[in-house]
Design a protein around this motif. Sequence first.
Motif, PDB file in Angstrom:
ATOM      1  N   ALA A  40      51.163  -0.589 -35.407  1.00 52.21           N
ATOM      2  CA  ALA A  40      50.616  -1.409 -36.491  1.00 52.21           C
ATOM      3  C   ALA A  40      49.306  -2.072 -36.074  1.00 52.21           C
ATOM      4  CB  ALA A  40      51.633  -2.465 -36.903  1.00 52.21           C
ATOM      5  N   ALA A  67      46.570   0.522 -36.194  1.00 48.73           N
ATOM      6  CA  ALA A  67      46.194   0.899 -37.554  1.00 48.73           C
ATOM      7  C   ALA A  67      45.301  -0.152 -38.207  1.00 48.73           C
ATOM      8  CB  ALA A  67      47.444   1.125 -38.396  1.00 48.73           C
ATOM      9  N   ILE A  68      45.615  -1.431 -37.988  1.00 48.50           N
ATOM     10  CA  ILE A  68      44.880  -2.491 -38.670  1.00 48.50           C
ATOM     11  C   ILE A  68      43.454  -2.624 -38.155  1.00 48.50           C
ATOM     12  CG2 ILE A  68      45.453  -4.420 -37.169  1.00 48.50           C
ATOM     13  CD1 ILE A  68      45.378  -4.414 -41.018  1.00 48.50           C
ATOM     14  N   TRP A 102      41.375  -0.331 -38.005  1.00 50.55           N
ATOM     15  CA  TRP A 102      40.558   0.469 -38.920  1.00 50.55           C
ATOM     16  C   TRP A 102      40.684  -0.132 -40.308  1.00 50.55           C
ATOM     17  CZ3 TRP A 102      37.569   4.156 -36.712  1.00 50.55           C
ATOM     18  CH2 TRP A 102      37.923   4.554 -35.421  1.00 50.55           C
ATOM     19  N   ARG A 103      39.661  -0.881 -40.716  1.00 49.83           N
ATOM     20  CA  ARG A 103      39.743  -1.643 -41.960  1.00 49.83           C
ATOM     21  C   ARG A 103      39.449  -0.740 -43.153  1.00 49.83           C
ATOM     22  NH1 ARG A 103      41.961  -6.578 -40.690  1.00 49.83           N
ATOM     23  NH2 ARG A 103      40.907  -7.559 -42.414  1.00 49.83           N
ATOM     24  N   THR A 104      40.330   0.211 -43.407  1.00 45.13           N
ATOM     25  CA  THR A 104      40.183   1.089 -44.563  1.00 45.13           C
ATOM     26  C   THR A 104      41.005   0.533 -45.721  1.00 45.13           C
ATOM     27  OG1 THR A 104      42.093   2.467 -43.983  1.00 45.13           O
ATOM     28  CG2 THR A 104      39.947   3.064 -43.017  1.00 45.13           C
ATOM     29  N   GLU A 123      43.240   2.033 -47.469  1.00 42.94           N
ATOM     30  CA  GLU A 123      44.631   2.457 -47.314  1.00 42.94           C
ATOM     31  C   GLU A 123      45.367   1.601 -46.287  1.00 42.94           C
ATOM     32  OE1 GLU A 123      42.269   6.033 -48.693  1.00 42.94           O
ATOM     33  OE2 GLU A 123      42.012   4.415 -47.237  1.00 42.94           O
ATOM     34  N   ASN A 124      44.717   1.290 -45.181  1.00 46.86           N
ATOM     35  CA  ASN A 124      45.358   0.467 -44.161  1.00 46.86           C
ATOM     36  C   ASN A 124      45.612  -0.954 -44.641  1.00 46.86           C
ATOM     37  OD1 ASN A 124      45.589   2.500 -42.298  1.00 46.86           O
ATOM     38  ND2 ASN A 124      43.789   1.929 -41.115  1.00 46.86           N
ATOM     39  N   SER A 151      48.546  -0.961 -46.943  1.00 44.50           N
ATOM     40  CA  SER A 151      49.782  -0.708 -46.196  1.00 44.50           C
ATOM     41  C   SER A 151      50.310  -1.975 -45.531  1.00 44.50           C
ATOM     42  CB  SER A 151      49.551   0.375 -45.134  1.00 44.50           C
ATOM     43  OG  SER A 151      48.792  -0.127 -44.038  1.00 44.50           O
ATOM     44  N   GLN A 152      49.448  -2.993 -45.372  1.00 38.86           N
ATOM     45  CA  GLN A 152      49.856  -4.248 -44.745  1.00 38.86           C
ATOM     46  C   GLN A 152      50.379  -5.271 -45.748  1.00 38.86           C
ATOM     47  OE1 GLN A 152      49.966  -4.777 -41.365  1.00 38.86           O
ATOM     48  NE2 GLN A 152      49.513  -2.586 -41.377  1.00 38.86           N
ATOM     49  N   THR A 157      54.543  -3.106 -41.490  1.00 35.54           N
ATOM     50  CA  THR A 157      53.389  -3.989 -41.532  1.00 35.54           C
ATOM     51  C   THR A 157      53.298  -4.749 -40.210  1.00 35.54           C
ATOM     52  OG1 THR A 157      54.637  -5.823 -42.494  1.00 35.54           O
ATOM     53  CG2 THR A 157      53.604  -4.266 -44.034  1.00 35.54           C
TER      54      THR A 157
END
Length: 298
Positions: A117, A120-121, A123-125, A127-128, A131-132, A176
């Motif tokens: 997690a 992933a966070i 990368w401030r896309t 989709e990400n 997802s949080q 998350t």
Amino acid sequence: MLCDDLAQLLFPRVQNAPSEAMQASVRLVLQMLVQGIERGLGIEQAEVLPKSWDILCRSGLLREQSLIEFALARIAEEQISRRVNEGRPDKFGQIAAQMIDSKDAMLAQSARNLLVAESAIEWRTPENLTSQMPAELLHLLLWRVVAVFQSGSIGERRDYIKAGNLFLAAHDESRTLSAAAAKLAYFLPDEVRPGLNDPISAGLSLYVSGLAQEFRITHERILRFIDEGPVAPFLTLLRARGSDPKSALSILQYLRGDRGDDYRLALSLEQFESVNVDQARSTVLQWRLGAEATARAG
């Protein structure tokens, strides 16, 4: 509505009205959240703004306090992470990395989930970011976006409700960052648990989760206490935890860095030990009760 907007701008209820930079940052996060949902619904993306953005803004559907809170927390999280990472912390020496090799399968899996997690966070896309979102908040925003397209006012006519249900079914709140950190913090063995008091050994997300569990304040609010405005609220949390001035200063420098708006820090630290720990905990309790009352009223 014009009168209401003017009244809020002329007479803000907070001590310092939101700066233009903060307004722009929150707007950007909200745009990314809407864009992430539109992509999840399979909607062809516009070049600049999400297709539903204009209608959502004009109809007031983005004014939810919980949405703004989530956006502010993501901004605070990014700012704190940037400062912390500038110091090149030893992430392999932090609790989550150490727990991966635990013989306790639940503990090891919780540590892996947290590290995934955290990765992933970074990368401030769009989709990400979506997802949080907590499931309740995602549900709220998703159906407002769906309503815009389902009405047929923009985009092609198709079954957006089915696409929305599929989007929600694929969302796993347990993955998350806040949920993964809370689970690992909960299962930590007693001999490791004191490390939660140190953001260097715990890592940002696990440190915040430790505070959130101890004081029963949301992960988002703790992030904001650390990063925003006056330092007094975060100092109160540290005092409620029993910190002394030296350890409090060390934590502040690590998480907040040198800030121009911390000009009262020296005086606050001089008065730090004069505040009774029980008194500080009582103050924190009042914050929580006030936040819960506001949430119920909303």
